[in-house]
Scaffold this active site. Structure first.
Site, mmCIF file in Angstrom:
data_model
loop_
_atom_site.group_PDB
_atom_site.id
_atom_site.type_symbol
_atom_site.label_atom_id
_atom_site.label_comp_id
_atom_site.label_asym_id
_atom_site.label_seq_id
_atom_site.Cartn_x
_atom_site.Cartn_y
_atom_site.Cartn_z
ATOM 1 N N LYS A 205 14.251 -0.102 -1.977
ATOM 2 C CA LYS A 205 14.735 -0.050 -3.361
ATOM 3 C C LYS A 205 15.013 1.380 -3.806
ATOM 4 O O LYS A 205 14.576 2.342 -3.183
ATOM 5 C CB LYS A 205 13.723 -0.738 -4.284
ATOM 6 C CG LYS A 205 13.812 -2.260 -4.132
ATOM 7 C CD LYS A 205 13.031 -3.017 -5.150
ATOM 8 C CE LYS A 205 13.295 -4.517 -4.939
ATOM 9 N NZ LYS A 205 12.374 -5.352 -5.690
ATOM 10 N N ARG A 240 7.509 -8.509 0.633
ATOM 11 C CA ARG A 240 8.877 -8.996 0.844
ATOM 12 C C ARG A 240 9.681 -7.823 1.399
ATOM 13 O O ARG A 240 9.878 -6.832 0.695
ATOM 14 C CB ARG A 240 9.463 -9.501 -0.476
ATOM 15 C CG ARG A 240 10.881 -10.031 -0.372
ATOM 16 C CD ARG A 240 11.367 -10.517 -1.739
ATOM 17 N NE ARG A 240 12.685 -11.091 -1.655
ATOM 18 C CZ ARG A 240 13.814 -10.378 -1.694
ATOM 19 N NH1 ARG A 240 13.771 -9.068 -1.807
ATOM 20 N NH2 ARG A 240 14.975 -10.984 -1.602
HETATM 21 N N1 HH2 Z 1 13.704 -8.072 -5.065
HETATM 22 C C1 HH2 Z 1 14.969 -8.443 -4.822
HETATM 23 C C2 HH2 Z 1 15.323 -9.810 -4.771
HETATM 24 N N2 HH2 Z 1 14.399 -10.768 -4.917
HETATM 25 N N3 HH2 Z 1 12.154 -11.382 -5.280
HETATM 26 C C3 HH2 Z 1 10.887 -11.037 -5.521
HETATM 27 N N4 HH2 Z 1 9.954 -11.983 -5.687
HETATM 28 N N5 HH2 Z 1 10.500 -9.731 -5.598
HETATM 29 C C4 HH2 Z 1 11.378 -8.711 -5.462
HETATM 30 O O1 HH2 Z 1 10.969 -7.537 -5.571
HETATM 31 C C5 HH2 Z 1 12.754 -9.043 -5.215
HETATM 32 C C6 HH2 Z 1 13.107 -10.418 -5.141
HETATM 33 C C7 HH2 Z 1 16.020 -7.408 -4.628
HETATM 34 O O2 HH2 Z 1 16.168 -7.088 -3.285
HETATM 35 P P1 HH2 Z 1 17.256 -7.701 -2.266
HETATM 36 O O3 HH2 Z 1 17.106 -9.180 -2.107
HETATM 37 O O4 HH2 Z 1 17.144 -6.939 -1.005
HETATM 38 O O5 HH2 Z 1 18.669 -7.358 -2.886
HETATM 39 P P2 HH2 Z 1 19.709 -8.187 -3.761
HETATM 40 O O6 HH2 Z 1 19.011 -8.644 -4.986
HETATM 41 O O7 HH2 Z 1 20.811 -7.189 -4.032
HETATM 42 O O8 HH2 Z 1 20.196 -9.358 -2.965
#
Ligand code: HH2
Length: 261
Positions: A205, A240
């Protein structure tokens, strides 16, 4: 035992892995590879939540997510679905997913009843606003107590609907800048009084990049491992992450060294 939820985004626009696993078979292969690296389950998402991301329709999200959930389940891989839409969650549970990862913590009023009906696990994450607006105001009088209070209320609601397996997630980066993310990591222990296990997503992040001088998410693995270690030290039960093998390696040493003598 610390558990790992592996990130598998079937999206064109996720901030790190967007576009990598858009084709069904490629996504399934990637999910199975993450499982083989040591993921306890694979978190399949069809809508990016990065700041300013465009919303996706139910139909589009289903088209992205469902074939991948089905393929992973058929191969024996435990799956969670990263969605804030109860109808997408329902279809994924019907297809064999076991956990709903809801970044809006019951923003859809049907979500808790759907989780309860399927006996699914439910991750409730704190976010202020929506991905489109959440970074416009990242000021809190006390971010940790505000997050705690919000999550306590949502946990009560989920329990009231009959959900028994719940994780609480402080939502690093969701309506929070680096100082707020650091406060949440440093004081993660205060969230343990919520009475449910803690789930933390710090992987690659922006705050990791800011702290380590790495503007490109591709360069943020080592910084992410630092954040993962801090989360575990604070009492996280689930991490995660994008990088399963590296996180497993970190955990093997960190938990052995920090464990009982
Ligand atoms: N962060 C993201 C997405 N989903 N769910 C939970 N429970 N906790 C988190 O910190 C979290 C999440 C963001 O990361 P990512 O899926 O890699 O990216 P994007 O939202 O751009 O798909």
């Amino acid at each position: 035992m610390i558990r790992i939820a592996a990130i598998l985004n079937v999206t064109p626009d996720s901030f790190f892995d967007g576009g990598r696993s858009l084709a069904r078979d490629a996504a399934i292969q990637r999910g199975l590879a993450l499982r083989a690296e040591g993921a306890d389950w694979v978190d399949v998402g069809g809508e990016s939540t990065r700041p300013g991301a465009a919303p996706v329709s139910v139909e589009e999200e289903l088209q992205r997510v469902l074939p991948v959930v089905r393929g992973l389940v058929a191969a024996g891989c435990p799956v969670s679905v990263d969605t804030s839409k109860a109808s997408v969650a329902e279809a994924a549970l019907e297809a064999g997913a076991e956990v709903i990862n809801d970044v809006t913590a019951l923003g859809d009023p049907r979500m808790a009843t759907v989780a309860a009906r399927y006996g699914a696990g439910l991750v409730l994450m704190h976010m202020r606003g929506t991905p489109a607006t959440m970074q416009q105001n990242t000021r809190y009088s006390d971010v940790v107590s505000e997050v705690r209070q919000h999550l306590a209320e949502r946990i009560d609601r989920a329990r009231g609907a009959g959900v028994s397996r719940i994780w609480a997630d402080p939502g690093l980066g969701f309506g929070k800048g680096t100082p707020e993310n650091l406060a949440l990591l440093r004081r993660l222990g205060e969230l343990r009084s919520l009475g449910v296990p803690l789930y933390v997503g710090a992987s690659r992040k922006r705050f990791v990049g800011e702290l380590s001088g790495c503007p490109d998410p591709a360069d943020r693995l080592l910084g992410s491992l630092g954040a993962a270690a801090a989360a575990v030290a604070g009492g996280a039960e689930v991490l995660r992450v994008h990088d399963v093998a590296a996180t497993r390696q970190l955990l093997a040493v960190f938990t052995a060294a920090m464990g009982p003598s």
